[in-house]
Structure formats: C-alpha cells, structure tokens
Write a protein that holds these residues in place. Structure first.
Motif, PDB file in Angstrom:
ATOM      1  N   GLU A  42       7.967   4.716  -6.667  1.00  0.00           N
ATOM      2  CA  GLU A  42       7.653   5.407  -6.268  1.00  0.00           C
ATOM      3  C   GLU A  42       6.243   6.016  -5.407  1.00  0.00           C
ATOM      4  O   GLU A  42       5.741   6.797  -4.088  1.00  0.00           O
ATOM      5  N   LYS A  43       5.179   5.619  -5.240  1.00  0.00           N
ATOM      6  CA  LYS A  43       3.712   5.430  -4.904  1.00  0.00           C
ATOM      7  C   LYS A  43       3.804   4.035  -3.217  1.00  0.00           C
ATOM      8  O   LYS A  43       3.242   4.690  -2.714  1.00  0.00           O
ATOM      9  N   TYR A  44       4.068   3.224  -4.218  1.00  0.00           N
ATOM     10  CA  TYR A  44       3.661   2.027  -2.866  1.00  0.00           C
ATOM     11  C   TYR A  44       5.414   0.787  -2.594  1.00  0.00           C
ATOM     12  O   TYR A  44       6.590   1.358  -3.322  1.00  0.00           O
ATOM     13  N   SER A  45       4.770   1.029  -1.468  1.00  0.00           N
ATOM     14  CA  SER A  45       6.006  -0.127  -0.636  1.00  0.00           C
ATOM     15  C   SER A  45       5.299  -1.613   0.130  1.00  0.00           C
ATOM     16  O   SER A  45       4.132  -0.800  -0.103  1.00  0.00           O
ATOM     17  N   ASP A  59       0.657  -1.076  -0.390  1.00  0.00           N
ATOM     18  CA  ASP A  59      -0.261   0.139   0.261  1.00  0.00           C
ATOM     19  C   ASP A  59       1.378   1.373  -0.180  1.00  0.00           C
ATOM     20  O   ASP A  59       1.968   1.143  -0.015  1.00  0.00           O
ATOM     21  N   GLU A  60       0.811   2.807  -0.024  1.00  0.00           N
ATOM     22  CA  GLU A  60       0.900   3.309   0.514  1.00  0.00           C
ATOM     23  C   GLU A  60       2.082   4.031   1.627  1.00  0.00           C
ATOM     24  O   GLU A  60       1.060   3.405   2.576  1.00  0.00           O
ATOM     25  N   LYS A  61       2.914   4.004   2.024  1.00  0.00           N
ATOM     26  CA  LYS A  61       3.917   4.547   2.940  1.00  0.00           C
ATOM     27  C   LYS A  61       3.901   3.475   3.636  1.00  0.00           C
ATOM     28  O   LYS A  61       3.654   3.305   5.022  1.00  0.00           O
ATOM     29  N   VAL A  62       4.099   1.672   3.455  1.00  0.00           N
ATOM     30  CA  VAL A  62       3.984   0.596   3.849  1.00  0.00           C
ATOM     31  C   VAL A  62       5.107   0.718   4.495  1.00  0.00           C
ATOM     32  O   VAL A  62       6.548   1.004   4.365  1.00  0.00           O
ATOM     33  N   SER A  63       5.744   0.513   6.433  1.00  0.00           N
ATOM     34  CA  SER A  63       6.774   0.653   6.811  1.00  0.00           C
ATOM     35  C   SER A  63       7.276  -0.893   7.672  1.00  0.00           C
ATOM     36  O   SER A  63       6.555  -1.827   8.306  1.00  0.00           O
ATOM     37  N   PHE A  64       8.025  -1.245   7.683  1.00  0.00           N
ATOM     38  CA  PHE A  64       8.608  -2.565   8.096  1.00  0.00           C
ATOM     39  C   PHE A  64       7.943  -1.603   9.493  1.00  0.00           C
ATOM     40  O   PHE A  64       8.019  -2.596  10.975  1.00  0.00           O
TER      41      PHE A  64
END
Ligand code: PHE
Length: 338
Positions: free
Chosen positions: A297-300, A213-218
């Motif tokens: 650019e948008k997704y992680s 999704d957008e801005k998925v983080s650890f």
C-alpha cells in the motif's frame, strides 16, 4: 751460473702473463721436466761445494718467484673466467620492463557500471551463488511448475538447491533484510545451462538493481536508465523500451540502445536492425514485495537487470563472448592501458 740466475730473476720481474696460453708457455718453460728450473738443479749438482751455499739461496729465491708468478697468474685466469661471463652482461643497459598485469575487460566494465550507479545513489549488495528455489524462483513470483522457470535453464544441485540463474535472488535477500527506501545494485556471476556459443555461455555476469520507495513510477525507472546509458555510452546514444514479460515485474520492458558498433546503420551484431537489447526491467510485481514482507500500500519499486558481457562486447567491439573466458593474454593485454 750466478749471472744466469740473476738474468732469470730479472726476466721474471719484467714478465707479464697476459693469457692462458702464455701461462701454459710459462709453465712449460720454467716448471716442466725439461724446464729451466730442472735444468738449473741439474747444473747445481756440478757446482763446487764452497759455492753451493750462496748459489743455493739464490736458486731458492728464483724457484719461489717462479712459483709465485705461476700461482698468481693461475688465480687471475680463474677469476677472469667469471669476469668474462660478467663481461657478457652489460650492466649499463636499461632493465627489461616487467609486464604489468591488467584488469579483465569484464571487470573494467563492471567497475564502470557500479561507479555510475553509485553516483545515482545506489549501494552494492551481494549474495550466494548457490541458491535455494525460494530466493531464485518462488519469491520472485515463479509459481511451481510454471513454464516461466524454463526461461532460465537451471543447473540444479539438489532438488531445490541450484546455481543462481540471475542476481534477482540477491534482491529478494535485500528486501527481506532491509526496510524501504532501498536503492541498490547487485553485481555477480550467474549460471545457465545453455549451449556455449559466440553469444551465450554456461555462466556470465549480471548487474541487477532495485529502487523501492513511496510512489516510485515507471518514469523514475526510465530516467535512471537514461542517465546510466548516457554516462556509459555517451550523449548521442539512443534508447527505446519494448514491452516484455518477466514474472517478477509488471509492467515489464526490455531496453534497447542504438547499436554502438554500426551507429544504427545495420551490422551483424544488431542483426541489421540498428538496435541492441541491453537489459530487462519493470515495476516490481506487488506479489514479490509481499513475499518479502514489504507493504504494497505504501511502497512501489522498479527493478532492472543487465548482462555485463553484453555491455562489454558493445563497448569494446568484441564479437565472441568466449574470448572473455579463455585467458588468452594476447586478448587481455589490449586492455592493459585502460
Ligand atoms: N532477472 C532478469 C534476467 O536475468 C533480468 C531482470 C531483472 C528483468 C529485473 C527485469 C527486472 O533475465
């Protein structure tokens, strides 16, 4: 002679044949060559002609009655043969319970894992067990001839067709097919050319998962896995992450939980460290997202993968992984009430 016949008739009326022996005695007494009926017919020959008519009738009645008596008793003991057998079966006894089948322990744990992730919003994705090199390796950032391919000893079928070594191949298929946001788990059987032992088999089962999704983080990854282990093992389970390496995630980690068998005190299962590794995870390498046509650019996203056998062994204190596959009903029966 008339009295004699009447007496026999009377006797016949009162006679009860109660057993096979009595039937045989009856036959000897009345019907055999030296029996009463034959004697009577001998005697009948001496009877003066004028008496023959009446006595003859009476004789015939006696003879018929003897025969009826004999036939009835014979029939009765034929039937009794069956009845005796039936007597041996006590129809009032409660029936033997039919044995209930049970779910395989791996299946029980797989269902549990799936239901926990369902609650967290993950759907299920499935894919083929026979895979091409691209889905199993190349798309996942394993360059050709890269030593990382040796991490997973592969059963090849043709040059670039193999039995999948992990269910990450299903992640690739899903990322190609669907646009983010994506949140799914992939349960399934995987194959590795490993020597069979108490801790390894040439096939086993995995559940892998991805969240893109957008801005998925650890931090999202850690919280998701925390929630999972607490549901799976209880609130007092402890967790730690160790840095690791997988070609398809960056950064990568392995997650350990406090040993559920010795509760952290040290035992053979945790090799006296108090910790057992249960899964690999990390943020999905942008190369992988690009390979599958996802805008980096948008997704992680994050990904994780675990072996169902390992979790089941910890959960039920099973020491040898091979017991899952030999179908010994003494082992399997223990899970029938779960
Ligand atoms: N595919 C890895 C394995 O089979 C597990 C894994 C999945 C690791 C996703 C990191 C991320 O060992």
């Amino acid at each position: 002679m008339k009295e004699k016949l009447e007496e026999i008739s009377e006797n016949l009326n009162n006679l009860k044949i109660n057993s096979k022996e009595e039937l045989e005695n009856f036959r000897l007494k009345y019907l055999s060559r030296k029996g009463i009926l034959n004697d009577l017919f001998e005697e009948f020959k001496q009877v003066p002609n004028e008496l023959k008519k009446d006595l003859g009738k009476l004789m015939n009645v006696v003879k018929t009655n003897v025969q009826i008596k004999f036939d009835e008793a014979t029939e009765k003991f034929k039937k009794n043969k069956k009845t005796n057998l039936e007597d041996k079966i006590d129809f009032t006894l409660p029936a033997d319970g039919t044995e209930n089948g049970s779910r395989h322990p791996l299946n029980i744990i797989e269902n549990k894992i799936v239901s926990i992730f369902n609650k967290l919003g993950f759907t299920i994705a499935e894919g083929p067990e026979i895979e091409n090199d691209w889905h199993n390796f190349s798309a996942l950032n394993f360059p050709l001839n890269h030593p990382a391919r040796d991490m997973q000893d592969t059963f090849f079928i043709y040059e670039d067709i193999a039995l999948r070594t992990h269910t990450s191949s299903v992640q690739v298929r899903l990322m190609q097919k669907k646009n983010p946001p994506l949140r799914a788990i992939m349960p399934g059987r995987v194959y590795r050319n490993e020597a069979i032992s108490a801790r390894a088999n040439c096939f086993f089962h995995q559940i892998e998962g991805i969240y893109i999704d957008e801005k998925v983080s650890f931090a999202d990854l850690k919280q998701t896995l925390y929630a999972f282990v607490k549901e799976m093992f209880g609130d007092d389970v402890e967790v730690r992450f160790r840095p690791s390496y997988f070609p398809f995630t960056e950064p990568s980690a392995e997650m350990d939980i406090s040993c559920q068998i010795c509760k952290g005190n040290g035992c053979n299962v945790c090799k006296h460290s108090g910790w057992v590794e249960i899964l690999g995870c990390g943020l999905i390498d942008p190369n992988v997202l690009k390979n599958c046509g996802i805008d980096t650019e948008k997704y992680s996203g994050f990904a994780f993968g675990m072996g169902i056998e390992r979790i089941t062994m910890l959960k039920y204190d099973v020491k040898d992984l091979r017991t899952f596959f030999i179908n010994d009903s003494r082992f399997l029966k223990q899970f029938s009430s779960i």
